[in-house]
Design a protein around this motif. Structure first.
Motif, PDB file in Angstrom:
ATOM      1  N   THR A  65       0.841  -1.191   0.000  1.00  0.00           N
ATOM      2  CA  THR A  65       0.000   0.000   0.000  1.00  0.00           C
ATOM      3  C   THR A  65       0.881   1.249   0.000  1.00  0.00           C
ATOM      4  OG1 THR A  65      -0.084   0.159   2.414  1.00  0.00           O
ATOM      5  CG2 THR A  65      -1.773  -1.220   1.339  1.00  0.00           C
ATOM      6  N   GLU A  66       0.262   2.386  -0.269  1.00  0.00           N
ATOM      7  CA  GLU A  66       0.992   3.660  -0.250  1.00  0.00           C
ATOM      8  C   GLU A  66       1.554   3.928   1.149  1.00  0.00           C
ATOM      9  OE1 GLU A  66       2.750   6.890  -1.867  1.00  0.00           O
ATOM     10  OE2 GLU A  66       1.446   5.578  -3.032  1.00  0.00           O
ATOM     11  N   GLU A  67       0.779   3.594   2.172  1.00  0.00           N
ATOM     12  CA  GLU A  67       1.216   3.799   3.556  1.00  0.00           C
ATOM     13  C   GLU A  67       2.439   2.932   3.870  1.00  0.00           C
ATOM     14  OE1 GLU A  67      -2.050   3.000   2.783  1.00  0.00           O
ATOM     15  OE2 GLU A  67      -2.719   5.075   2.857  1.00  0.00           O
ATOM     16  N   GLN A  68       2.426   1.677   3.407  1.00  0.00           N
ATOM     17  CA  GLN A  68       3.572   0.793   3.630  1.00  0.00           C
ATOM     18  C   GLN A  68       4.807   1.334   2.918  1.00  0.00           C
ATOM     19  OE1 GLN A  68       1.654  -2.734   2.116  1.00  0.00           O
ATOM     20  NE2 GLN A  68       1.597  -3.675   4.153  1.00  0.00           N
ATOM     21  N   SER A  71       6.176   4.304   4.891  1.00  0.00           N
ATOM     22  CA  SER A  71       6.806   3.837   6.126  1.00  0.00           C
ATOM     23  C   SER A  71       8.171   3.200   5.840  1.00  0.00           C
ATOM     24  CB  SER A  71       5.895   2.827   6.820  1.00  0.00           C
ATOM     25  OG  SER A  71       6.541   2.249   7.924  1.00  0.00           O
TER      26      SER A  71
END
Length: 84
Positions: A65-68, A71
């Motif tokens: 995902t974009e969040e992963q 991070s």
């Protein structure tokens, strides 16, 4: 007797050709390994550019995902830029 001699020559030639091909492959692999070891290390900013590009590609392929990606990029930035 001639058949045995011809068969021996054919087998010997085939075995020698296989040995030459194996040796050539080993030499090629050694050359690639040497070029990697002796190549200059990329600077921190170009390494981060590569990381960003790889992570963006992984997001596009729905592997992460974009969040992963954000991070992971932050973690790597701390390590890569911290060493620079």
């Amino acid at each position: 007797m001639r058949r045995k001699a011809a068969r021996y020559v054919t087998r010997s030639t085939t075995a020698a050709a296989g040995a030459v091909a194996t040796a050539a492959t080993s030499v090629a692999a050694a050359a690639v390994a040497a070029s990697i070891v002796l190549s200059p290390v990329a600077d921190a900013s170009s390494r981060m550019d590569g990381v960003r590009a790889d992570l963006q590609r992984a997001v596009q392929l729905n592997q992460i995902t974009e969040e992963q990606a954000l991070s992971f990029e932050a973690k790597l930035a701390g390590r890569i830029l911290g060493q620079a």
